[in-house]
Structures are given as structure tokens and as C-alpha cells.
Design a protein around this motif. Structure first.
Motif, PDB file in Angstrom:
ATOM      1  N   VAL A 182       0.843  -1.198   0.000  1.00 55.04           N
ATOM      2  CA  VAL A 182       0.000   0.000   0.000  1.00 55.04           C
ATOM      3  C   VAL A 182       0.877   1.245   0.000  1.00 55.04           C
ATOM      4  O   VAL A 182       1.853   1.344   0.739  1.00 55.04           O
ATOM      5  N   GLY A 183       0.547   2.201  -0.865  1.00 54.63           N
ATOM      6  CA  GLY A 183       1.293   3.452  -0.940  1.00 54.63           C
ATOM      7  C   GLY A 183       2.477   3.424  -1.873  1.00 54.63           C
ATOM      8  O   GLY A 183       3.092   4.458  -2.140  1.00 54.63           O
ATOM      9  N   SER A 184       2.823   2.249  -2.392  1.00 53.21           N
ATOM     10  CA  SER A 184       3.913   2.173  -3.370  1.00 53.21           C
ATOM     11  C   SER A 184       3.444   2.723  -4.707  1.00 53.21           C
ATOM     12  O   SER A 184       2.266   3.020  -4.910  1.00 53.21           O
ATOM     13  N   SER A 185       4.358   2.838  -5.650  1.00 51.11           N
ATOM     14  CA  SER A 185       4.018   3.424  -6.941  1.00 51.11           C
ATOM     15  C   SER A 185       3.155   2.477  -7.760  1.00 51.11           C
ATOM     16  O   SER A 185       3.475   1.305  -7.931  1.00 51.11           O
ATOM     17  N   ALA A 186       2.052   3.026  -8.284  1.00 54.23           N
ATOM     18  CA  ALA A 186       1.147   2.253  -9.137  1.00 54.23           C
ATOM     19  C   ALA A 186       1.428   2.495 -10.613  1.00 54.23           C
ATOM     20  O   ALA A 186       0.724   1.948 -11.471  1.00 54.23           O
ATOM     21  N   ASP A 187       2.429   3.289 -10.942  1.00 56.08           N
ATOM     22  CA  ASP A 187       2.727   3.591 -12.351  1.00 56.08           C
ATOM     23  C   ASP A 187       4.236   3.485 -12.614  1.00 56.08           C
ATOM     24  O   ASP A 187       4.857   4.394 -13.142  1.00 56.08           O
ATOM     25  N   CYS A 188       4.793   2.363 -12.222  1.00 58.24           N
ATOM     26  CA  CYS A 188       6.241   2.175 -12.323  1.00 58.24           C
ATOM     27  C   CYS A 188       6.657   1.750 -13.727  1.00 58.24           C
ATOM     28  O   CYS A 188       5.827   1.518 -14.601  1.00 58.24           O
ATOM     29  N   LYS A 189       7.975   1.600 -13.938  1.00 64.31           N
ATOM     30  CA  LYS A 189       8.521   1.205 -15.228  1.00 64.31           C
ATOM     31  C   LYS A 189       8.511  -0.308 -15.413  1.00 64.31           C
ATOM     32  O   LYS A 189       8.557  -0.797 -16.534  1.00 64.31           O
ATOM     33  N   ASP A 190       8.469  -1.052 -14.318  1.00 61.41           N
ATOM     34  CA  ASP A 190       8.512  -2.512 -14.404  1.00 61.41           C
ATOM     35  C   ASP A 190       7.197  -3.071 -14.943  1.00 61.41           C
ATOM     36  O   ASP A 190       6.167  -2.390 -14.921  1.00 61.41           O
ATOM     37  N   PRO A 191       7.209  -4.331 -15.381  1.00 64.45           N
ATOM     38  CA  PRO A 191       5.971  -4.947 -15.862  1.00 64.45           C
ATOM     39  C   PRO A 191       4.915  -5.108 -14.778  1.00 64.45           C
ATOM     40  O   PRO A 191       3.744  -5.279 -15.090  1.00 64.45           O
ATOM     41  N   GLU A 199       9.426   1.936  -8.796  1.00 68.97           N
ATOM     42  CA  GLU A 199       9.804   3.341  -8.937  1.00 68.97           C
ATOM     43  C   GLU A 199       8.869   4.016  -9.923  1.00 68.97           C
ATOM     44  O   GLU A 199       8.604   3.486 -11.006  1.00 68.97           O
ATOM     45  N   SER A 200       8.378   5.187  -9.555  1.00 68.55           N
ATOM     46  CA  SER A 200       7.393   5.882 -10.377  1.00 68.55           C
ATOM     47  C   SER A 200       8.000   6.316 -11.705  1.00 68.55           C
ATOM     48  O   SER A 200       9.144   6.770 -11.764  1.00 68.55           O
ATOM     49  N   SER A 201       7.220   6.163 -12.780  1.00 71.94           N
ATOM     50  CA  SER A 201       7.672   6.598 -14.103  1.00 71.94           C
ATOM     51  C   SER A 201       7.037   7.925 -14.489  1.00 71.94           C
ATOM     52  O   SER A 201       7.199   8.385 -15.608  1.00 71.94           O
ATOM     53  N   ARG A 206       1.189   8.064  -8.586  1.00 68.97           N
ATOM     54  CA  ARG A 206      -0.035   7.431  -8.096  1.00 68.97           C
ATOM     55  C   ARG A 206       0.339   6.346  -7.096  1.00 68.97           C
ATOM     56  O   ARG A 206       1.306   5.618  -7.301  1.00 68.97           O
ATOM     57  N   GLU A 207      -0.451   6.209  -6.043  1.00 67.00           N
ATOM     58  CA  GLU A 207      -0.123   5.255  -4.996  1.00 67.00           C
ATOM     59  C   GLU A 207      -1.046   4.041  -5.045  1.00 67.00           C
ATOM     60  O   GLU A 207      -2.220   4.146  -5.408  1.00 67.00           O
ATOM     61  N   ALA A 208      -0.495   2.897  -4.644  1.00 62.72           N
ATOM     62  CA  ALA A 208      -1.263   1.653  -4.602  1.00 62.72           C
ATOM     63  C   ALA A 208      -2.311   1.731  -3.500  1.00 62.72           C
ATOM     64  O   ALA A 208      -2.019   2.128  -2.367  1.00 62.72           O
TER      65      ALA A 208
END
Length: 597
Positions: A182-191, A199-201, A206-208
Motif C-alpha cells: 500500500v502506498g507504493s508506486s502504481a505507475d512504475c517502469k517494471d511490468p 519506482e514511479s515513471s 499514483r499510490e497503490a
């Protein structure tokens, strides 16, 4: 001289990985030209490499050298390193993903390539097209049907008023992410995002959310448990169909120990929440690691799938009889009598999947599964049983010959097979089967149920089937179905909360729709679905309603023009490459839809 070609092998292997193991999406890709060569597909990525440099003579020379080079373990190491570097330099994924996915797939992929019958001319035909060689690796093959005449076909009729019905819970594509944060990046570079190391791209992060996220994120365990708690309250259930895909989409970093652990956890949760209800599982493509890697039974030792099948046999033993456990251990498929007069067949659809690179070795009816299916169906026909088929990947997304043979089997045993149930696409849809002589009379439908996971941009959901019940001469057809969802917007933002992001501690799963009410039909026989497709053509409002429900109530844009044509073609095409149906629907011929799950 020989080692100067290693980067070229690397690109070839990298290409196969890109085709077989897509990292960024599990949603279907639409409008892919049927006759595109592999290099033309890769060219669309615009990675700055001039694929035209790879001519037919050069391609064949490279593959001859590759065959020799792979005889040396030293060269395997160099090829693996080159693949990882190419993945990084072509920006196909983040560096850590490239390195881990290369290492994970290296041994199994090379062994499959070494055991395959992939001659240089065949490999280059795959890469550059038919002008460069003949591709026989997926050559047509036929199953053998018994010399028993097909019984006269009876048009299905609605059951009499008050006839018993069966309520069947259907679960698919759970995709539990044990590292969801919870609160981690919901729009990261990873699949896969919504994890501590995401890590946010984007500039504005946006947060989980607490219960899940509208992004390329899978489910936290609490949401899986909440789904099962709600499903238990929504019972009672006569039985459960569960069609696989337990692990998350972190396919670059999975281990056998992790896959086994997650299978045990989710199986235990289903048993504890649903009690003594019989559960009939099927194997998804994500159960193995590497993902999609399912060697046929003739592959023995550490590279076989016995580590997975044996665990499933142990965990599912309370639900399955001894004979089912035996075939499950052999090839991941089985059959069970659900009730007198009804049998379920659980297929291992990974033996039809184009992403399963072990089929490069031999794609002709792997594990003899379809021939086994015919034996089961003939025995059921002789006994007057009805049969339901369950599996993960819909047959219309399978390898062409496998799909053609399956379609042929459905035609022959249309009076016996009264239900087909699949998942995999994460969407709420279906595929039709027609009589092979005229391709006009609808005789079967493969229901494709929506996923439990949110991946990608979806609400969590599950399906309920209402079926003709347990009585003499029951048709065992699906009479209606319901879809339940958890609206994440509401669940993650409790009204009146102390903070804007206060989650609802007891989120409400709601009925999204009932098929009979949403589409104005009294039954869900194959002919009803065929008429509904024609209604989609004539009344766009009904089609847009389907489009909304297809995405579990979370879609932002309408589907028009070529999008609509492609979807209608997919719905009609229970057999892969049945492309003439697009022309019948007034669309563009020569397009197909491939799944990248």
C-alpha cells in the motif's frame, strides 16, 4: 570467427523471449496481421535496429553456427550475457528485469531449442517468412475419431418451470502478489507495479490502494481472502470450477519454491473459506516457472513439470479421486464425475499455447491429451453423460492445429459437451463454435470469465453460473450467469473517512450484472449468443453495454470502428485463424487477436 556471431544468436533468442514471454501486459492485442513475419513484428517496436540487414542466406548461416555453438556450455554463457545486454540496450525492460528474465529462461529455452526439430530453413521461415524456407514446426496434424456415427442432434430447450438448478462458483486468474505494498508506486517502469521496489515513471506519483489498484498491479492477499469470504456468503454452491493463474506477474523473478508455496496458500484459503464444496481446478500458464514453460511428459528429470504436478496432486487430493490424480501427475489434466449424468474434464491448455516454447520439440497433440479427451467423450456419449470442459486458455487462442482439432471434437460431440469454461484474458467475453459444414449453425460456446485480479485497470471480480440441475434428462446447459465485482474506487475511499484515502474495512462486493437481464434473453444456449452477436451489429447501444461489462465496469472509452470489428470477429472465432468470419461481419479480413497473458 564463430564467436563474432554470438550477438546475432542473442537477438534470435531475445526475439523468441519477446514473443513467448511478454512482460508488460496481459491484455489481448488486437489487429495483428496474420502473415507478419517475426522481424516485421519486432520492427514495430522501433528500437533502432535495421532488421533488413538479416537476409535469408545470413539467417541460415547464423542458425547453422548457432546449432554448433550451443554444443558448448561456454558459448551458452556468452549467449545468455549477450541476450541480457541486448534487452537492456533495446530498452525492452529495466536492467534488473532483463538480467533476471534472461537467467531464468536460459537453461530451459536452450534445452528445448536443442531438442527441437527446428532446422535453419524452418527457423528462418519463422523469422523472415515463407520465401526463406518451409516452417513445419507447427505443421497440421489430425486426431483420430472413433468410427461411431454422430447421434442425431436435438435442439436444446429450456427446462420445465421449477426444475432444479445448480449454482456453480467460477474462479480464475487470482494472481496474488505477496509483495503488494500500500502506498507504493502504481505507475512504475517494471511490468508489475504496486510493490516496495516500484519506482514511479511519472512526475505525479499514483499510490497503490489498500484493496487493489487500477494499474498493472495484482492483488494483495487480503483482497483474495475478502473475495472468498464474500463468495462463501453468496453460496451455497453445488461445486466450484477454478481455472488457474495463482502467482503474480513478476515473471522475471519467480522460483519453484515460491510457486509451490503460493499454490499451497491459495488452495488452503479456498478450502477453508468454502468448506466441503467440491472444487475442480485447472492449470494456468503462470503456475510454472519460467512462465508458460510446460514440457510434455516425455521430458524427464529436473526439467519436467513433475515438481508442479506432484504438488497439485497432493494439495488437490481431497477434491479428486485416485484416477484423476494419476493423470494429473502425468500431464496436468484429469476427468471426474461431478454428479450422476455429469462429468467434468479439466484440460492442460498449456499444451496448446504458442507461448510454450517446449512445443518447438513436438507440437502434435502433446501428452496425447486430445486423443484422451476423445476417449472420455465417447465413453460419456455411450453412457448418456453430459460433459463440461474447463481449462485456462480459451481454445480460440491456441496453436492453429490444436485449435482446429479441438473445434472438430466439439462438432462431433456437440450433444455430449454442454459447457466450456475458460479464463486467461482477464475479461468477460466468449467465443462461438459453429457446425463445420456450413459455419452458420451455432452449436457451442466457450465462456471466458473475468479475472479476480485487477491486472490491468480492472475491478476484482468472480463469476457465478446457473445451470440446468441434477435430474433425469437434464441438459446441463448454462441457463444464466452473474458477475460480481469489488468497486475499487469505493473500496479504497470510504465515504466519511478521516482521510481522503481511508479504505473501507468491510468493502461490499456487488452484482455487476446478470446476463439474462443485461441482454434481454431467456436462455444462454449457443443460438442465443449467436443472435446476440447479430444484435451487437445492429444495435450499437447493446454492444457498448457489452464492452462496459467486458471490462468489469471499468472502461473509459467506447469501442468503435475497427475495435468493434475485431471484437466481433473474436467472439465468433472459437477456432484460431477463422478469419473469414471477419469478412462476414463486414470487417477487414486477415486480422486476428492474440493474447499476451
Amino acid at each position: 570467427m564463430r564467436m563474432s556471431f554470438v550477438p546475432y544468436y542473442a537477438l534470435v533468442w531475445l526475439g523468441f523471449i519477446m514473443v513467448l514471454v511478454p512482460l508488460g501486459t496481459c491484455l489481448p492485442v488486437q489487429e495483428v496481421e496474420q502473415d507478419l513475419t517475426f522481424m516485421e513484428e519486432v520492427g514495430r517496436l522501433r528500437v533502432g535496429f535495421n532488421w533488413r540487414n538479416l537476409t535469408c542466406p545470413v539467417c541460415k548461416a547464423l542458425f547453422i553456427i548457432l546449432d554448433v555453438a550451443l554444443l558448448s556450455d561456454v558459448n551458452e554463457e556468452r549467449i545468455a550475457k549477450a541476450v541480457g545486454e541486448a534487452c537492456i540496450r533495446l530498452h525492452l525492460a529495466e536492467e534488473h528485469v532483463c538480467r533476471q528474465i534472461t537467467e531464468l529462461f536460459r537453461d530451459d529455452f536452450i534445452r528445448a531449442l536443442q531438442q527441437s526439430l527446428l532446422w535453419p530453413s524452418e527457423a528462418c521461415a519463422l523469422l523472415l517468412g515463407k520465401a526463406c524456407g518451409r516452417l513445419d514446426i507447427y505443421a497440421p496434424w489430425n486426431v483420430t475419431l472413433p468410427r461411431v456415427p454422430k447421434p442425431p442432434v436435438k435442439t436444446p430447450t429450456p427446462p420445465r418451470p421449477g426444475a432444479p438448478q445448480s449454482r456453480v462458483l467460477f474462479l480464475t486468474d487470482i494472481h496474488w502478489d505477496k509483495d503488494y505494498a500500500v502506498g507504493s508506486s502504481a505507475d512504475c517502469k517494471d511490468p508489475l507495479c504496486c510493490r516496495n521496489d516500484s519506482e514511479s515513471s511519472r512526475r505525479y506519483r499514483r499510490e497503490a490502494g489498500f484493496w487493489g489498484s487500477y494499474s498493472k498491479c495484482d492483488l494483495p492477499l487480503r483482497t483474495v481472502e475478502n473475495l472468498l469470504e464474500n463468495a462463501a456468503r453468496n453460496g451455497p454452491w453445488d461445486w466450484v470450477y477454478w481455472t488457474g493463474d495463482i502467482p503474480a506477474h513478476n515473471v522475471w523473478s519467480q522460483t519453484r519454491r515460491q510457486q509451490v508455496s503460493e499454490l499451497i496458500v491459495i488452495t488452503g484459503l479456498i478450502r477453508s473459506h468454502l468448506g466441503n464444496v467440491p472444487v475442480y481446478p485447472a492449470i494456468g500458464n503462470h503456475e510454472s516457472t519460467p512462465v508458460n514453460s510446460f514440457p510434455p511428459p516425455f521430458v524427464h528429470g529436473n526439467r519436467s513439470s513433475s515438481w508442479l504436478y506432484d504438488t497439485m496432486a497432493e494439495e488437490w487430493a481431497p477434491w479428486l479421486p485416485e484416477q484423476a490424480i494419476k493423470t494429473l501427475r502425468h500431464g496436468g489434466f484429469y476427468t471426474v464425475q461431478v454428479q450422476p449424468g455429469l462429468r467434468v474434464v479439466s484440460l492442460n491448455m498449456n499444451f496448446c499455447a504458442r507461448e510454450n516454447y517446449w512445443l518447438l520439440v513436438n507440437s502434435t497433440d502433446p501428452a496425447n491429451q486430445l486423443q484422451w479427451l476423445i476417449q472420455i467423450l465417447q465413453a460419456s456419449e455411450d453412457e448418456g453423460e453430459k460433459v463440461h470442459i474447463i481449462g485456462h486458455i480459451p481454445p480460440g487462442l491456441c496453436l492453429s492445429s490444436w485449435s482446429w482439432n479441438y473445434y472438430h471434437i466439439i462438432n462431433r460431440y456437440e450433444s455430449t459437451i454442454t459447457g466450456q469454461f475458460f479464463g486467461h484474458t482477464h475479461l468477460d467475453e466468449f467465443q462461438m463454435f459453429y457446425d463445420e459444414e456450413t459455419m452458420t449453425r451455432a452449436l457451442g460456446v466457450a465462456f471466458i470469465a473475468p479475472s479476480a485480479t485487477t491486472y490491468i485497470n480492472l475491478n476484482p471480480g468472480y463469476r457465478v453460473y446457473l445451470m440446468d440441475g441434477n435430474y433425469d434428462d437434464s441438459s446441463r446447459f448454462v441457463l444464466d450467469h452473474e458477475t460480481y465485482i469489488l468497486n475499487l474506487t469505493e473500496a479504497n475511499h470510504q465515504p466519511g473517512g478521516l482521510a481522503a484515502l481511508t479504505p473501507d474495512p468491510k468493502p461490499k462486493w456487488t452484482l455487476l450484472y446478470r446476463a439474462s437481464e443485461a441482454y434481454g434473453v431467456s436462455t444462454l444456449f449457443p443460438s442465443d449468443w449467436d443472435r446476440l452477436i447479430r444484435t451487437f451489429l445492429q444495435d450499437d447501444r447493446v454492444f457498448q453495454r457489452f464492452w462496459f461489462l467486458r471490462h468489469k465496469g471499468h472502461v473509459s472509452e467506447p469501442c468503435i470502428d475497427t475495435c468493434k470489428t475485431s471484437i466481433l470477429c473474436f467472439l465468433r472465432s472459437g477456432r484460431y485463424a477463422e478469419l473469414e468470419q471477419c469478412d462476414l461481419l463486414g470487417g477487414r479480413g486477415g486480422t486476428v487477436r492474440k493474447s499476451l497473458c
